[in-house]
Design a protein around this motif. Sequence first.
Motif, PDB file in Angstrom:
ATOM      1  N   SER A 126       0.825  -1.205   0.000  1.00 30.38           N
ATOM      2  CA  SER A 126       0.000   0.000   0.000  1.00 30.38           C
ATOM      3  C   SER A 126       0.859   1.254   0.000  1.00 30.38           C
ATOM      4  O   SER A 126       2.026   1.225   0.378  1.00 30.38           O
ATOM      5  CB  SER A 126      -0.903   0.003   1.239  1.00 30.38           C
ATOM      6  N   GLY A 127       0.249   2.367  -0.424  1.00 28.63           N
ATOM      7  CA  GLY A 127       0.940   3.650  -0.398  1.00 28.63           C
ATOM      8  C   GLY A 127       1.395   4.090  -1.767  1.00 28.63           C
ATOM      9  O   GLY A 127       1.488   3.295  -2.701  1.00 28.63           O
ATOM     10  N   PRO A 128       1.707   5.370  -1.920  1.00 26.73           N
ATOM     11  CA  PRO A 128       1.940   5.955  -3.241  1.00 26.73           C
ATOM     12  C   PRO A 128       3.342   5.811  -3.815  1.00 26.73           C
ATOM     13  O   PRO A 128       3.539   6.066  -5.007  1.00 26.73           O
ATOM     14  CB  PRO A 128       1.631   7.438  -3.002  1.00 26.73           C
ATOM     15  N   GLU A 129       4.348   5.417  -2.996  1.00 24.17           N
ATOM     16  CA  GLU A 129       5.727   5.482  -3.503  1.00 24.17           C
ATOM     17  C   GLU A 129       6.059   4.265  -4.353  1.00 24.17           C
ATOM     18  O   GLU A 129       6.368   3.186  -3.847  1.00 24.17           O
ATOM     19  CB  GLU A 129       6.709   5.620  -2.331  1.00 24.17           C
ATOM     20  N   GLU A 130       6.048   4.459  -5.677  1.00 27.80           N
ATOM     21  CA  GLU A 130       6.218   3.350  -6.612  1.00 27.80           C
ATOM     22  C   GLU A 130       7.602   2.716  -6.540  1.00 27.80           C
ATOM     23  O   GLU A 130       7.750   1.507  -6.714  1.00 27.80           O
ATOM     24  CB  GLU A 130       5.941   3.812  -8.048  1.00 27.80           C
ATOM     25  N   VAL A 131       8.631   3.518  -6.325  1.00 32.67           N
ATOM     26  CA  VAL A 131       9.991   2.963  -6.254  1.00 32.67           C
ATOM     27  C   VAL A 131      10.067   1.927  -5.135  1.00 32.67           C
ATOM     28  O   VAL A 131      10.589   0.821  -5.318  1.00 32.67           O
ATOM     29  CB  VAL A 131      11.029   4.073  -6.023  1.00 32.67           C
ATOM     30  N   CYS A 132       9.524   2.253  -3.977  1.00 30.23           N
ATOM     31  CA  CYS A 132       9.554   1.333  -2.837  1.00 30.23           C
ATOM     32  C   CYS A 132       8.668   0.120  -3.099  1.00 30.23           C
ATOM     33  O   CYS A 132       9.027  -1.015  -2.749  1.00 30.23           O
ATOM     34  CB  CYS A 132       9.105   2.054  -1.576  1.00 30.23           C
ATOM     35  N   GLY A 179      -2.576 -12.553   5.770  1.00 26.62           N
ATOM     36  CA  GLY A 179      -1.846 -11.559   4.987  1.00 26.62           C
ATOM     37  C   GLY A 179      -0.831 -10.767   5.781  1.00 26.62           C
ATOM     38  O   GLY A 179      -0.775 -10.814   7.016  1.00 26.62           O
ATOM     39  N   VAL A 180      -0.004 -10.006   5.037  1.00 22.97           N
ATOM     40  CA  VAL A 180       0.923  -9.029   5.605  1.00 22.97           C
ATOM     41  C   VAL A 180       0.780  -7.751   4.792  1.00 22.97           C
ATOM     42  O   VAL A 180       0.269  -7.775   3.664  1.00 22.97           O
ATOM     43  CB  VAL A 180       2.390  -9.513   5.574  1.00 22.97           C
ATOM     44  N   GLU A 181       1.223  -6.636   5.354  1.00 23.56           N
ATOM     45  CA  GLU A 181       1.160  -5.363   4.644  1.00 23.56           C
ATOM     46  C   GLU A 181       2.536  -4.728   4.574  1.00 23.56           C
ATOM     47  O   GLU A 181       3.288  -4.732   5.547  1.00 23.56           O
ATOM     48  CB  GLU A 181       0.178  -4.397   5.311  1.00 23.56           C
ATOM     49  N   VAL A 182       2.848  -4.190   3.412  1.00 23.84           N
ATOM     50  CA  VAL A 182       4.086  -3.445   3.195  1.00 23.84           C
ATOM     51  C   VAL A 182       3.678  -2.026   2.829  1.00 23.84           C
ATOM     52  O   VAL A 182       3.149  -1.780   1.737  1.00 23.84           O
ATOM     53  CB  VAL A 182       4.932  -4.073   2.073  1.00 23.84           C
ATOM     54  N   ALA A 183       3.881  -1.087   3.736  1.00 21.12           N
ATOM     55  CA  ALA A 183       3.478   0.309   3.500  1.00 21.12           C
ATOM     56  C   ALA A 183       4.601   1.062   2.802  1.00 21.12           C
ATOM     57  O   ALA A 183       5.755   1.020   3.241  1.00 21.12           O
ATOM     58  CB  ALA A 183       3.124   0.981   4.816  1.00 21.12           C
ATOM     59  N   CYS A 184       4.257   1.741   1.721  1.00 21.60           N
ATOM     60  CA  CYS A 184       5.224   2.520   0.939  1.00 21.60           C
ATOM     61  C   CYS A 184       4.778   3.980   0.958  1.00 21.60           C
ATOM     62  O   CYS A 184       4.147   4.468   0.008  1.00 21.60           O
ATOM     63  CB  CYS A 184       5.311   1.987  -0.487  1.00 21.60           C
ATOM     64  N   GLN A 185       5.092   4.654   2.053  1.00 23.33           N
ATOM     65  CA  GLN A 185       4.672   6.035   2.219  1.00 23.33           C
ATOM     66  C   GLN A 185       5.414   6.959   1.258  1.00 23.33           C
ATOM     67  O   GLN A 185       6.526   6.672   0.812  1.00 23.33           O
ATOM     68  CB  GLN A 185       4.928   6.489   3.660  1.00 23.33           C
TER      69      GLN A 185
END
Length: 345
Positions: A31-37, A140-146
Motif C-alpha cells: 500500500s501507499g503511493p511510492e512506486e519505487v519502494c 496476509g501481511v502489509e508493506v506500506a510505501c509512504q
Amino acid sequence: MAAPRRSTPKKTAIAQLPWRNPKPAPIVLISGPEEVCAERATSSIRAQLRDQDPALEVTDIRADDYTAGSLLAVTSPSLFGEPRLVRVGGVEKCSDAFLQEALAYVAAPQDGATVVLRHTGASVRGKKLLDAIRSGTGGGVEVACQAIKYDRDREQFAAGEFQHAGRRISPRALGTLVQAFSGDLAELAAACQQLIQDIDGDIDEKIIDRYYGGRVEATAFDVADHAIAGDYGPALISLRNALDSGADPVPLVAAFAMKLRTMAKVAGQRGSSRQIAQELKMTDWQVDRARRDLQAGWSEKSLGLAIQSVARADSEVKGASRDPLFALERMVTVVSTRAPYGAPS
C-alpha cells in the motif's frame, strides 16, 4: 519540540513489514503511493520465492481491467504443483468483478500461491478488500510505501540504499547526490545502485562530482554556493560555464531560491540542528549548511534583497524579459555583493 506529523497506516491485525525487507505470505498488500519502494518490495518477494523454488510461476493481472475467473485460474495448483506468484496492479481502481472475487479469495487462499496486491491509496476504491486483509483474514501481511516528499526523507532513502548494501558514503557526498537528483526518486535510486556497483570502498564528494557533476542541478548549486559565499568572480565564472554547457536558466534560479529560502527559515532559529530540522521538515545537514551560509556576511536586510532579486529573475527567465542571461547575471551580482544592482562597491 514536537516532531512533524506524518501519515501512518491504521492499526491492523496483520504484520507490517518494511519495504526493504518484505516476506512472502499468502496475501501481501503493498500500500501507499511510492512506486519505487513498491517495486523494490515486489521484486524482493519474487526473488525470495524463486530462491525457494526456481520453477516459480509468475503471473500479472490488472484489477481495473479484470476478466472474471482470472484470479482463481492463475492461483489454482498446476499438474506439477509449482508455486505461484500473482502480482495484481491497479487495486485502487478495481472492477466490481475483481472486488467480489478477491474478497472470496482472501477468505480462502490457495495453497502454494502468493498474491501481491498493489494499492496506491489514490482512491478509497477497494477499501472493503483492504479492510478484510488487514483484519487478518487469509494470513496476509502489509508493506506500506509512504510518500517520500521532503529532502530529509529523500536523504534517508539514499542513506538506506548504501546501508542496505553495507557501504559507506560521506554526509557531504550524500547531500550532493540528493541535490543532484532532487526531482526524481527513481533516478536517485538508480544513481545509488550505480555507485554501489561501480565503486569499491567508501564514496566521497569527489566520486559524486565525477559521476554526476555535469547534471544541471549540481551545476546550479555550484553557482549558488559561490554567490551565497560572496565570491563574486567565481560565481560569474561558474554561471558562464554552466550556461556554455547548456544549463537551463530556470533550474539555475530555482537553486538560488531553494538555498535562500532555507537560509531565511533557519535565520533566527534557536536550538540544535536536529530540533530545527524536525520543526522545518529538513535534514540536519541542511540546517548546518544554512547556518554556515548565513555566517558569510548575511543580514536580514541583505537576505531580503537577495530573495527579491531571485524572485525577479525567476519571472524574467520564464518569459517576462527578452534577456534572461542578463537577468541571471544581475541576480548573481546582487546575491554575491549583498547590494542593489549597480550600487557602488
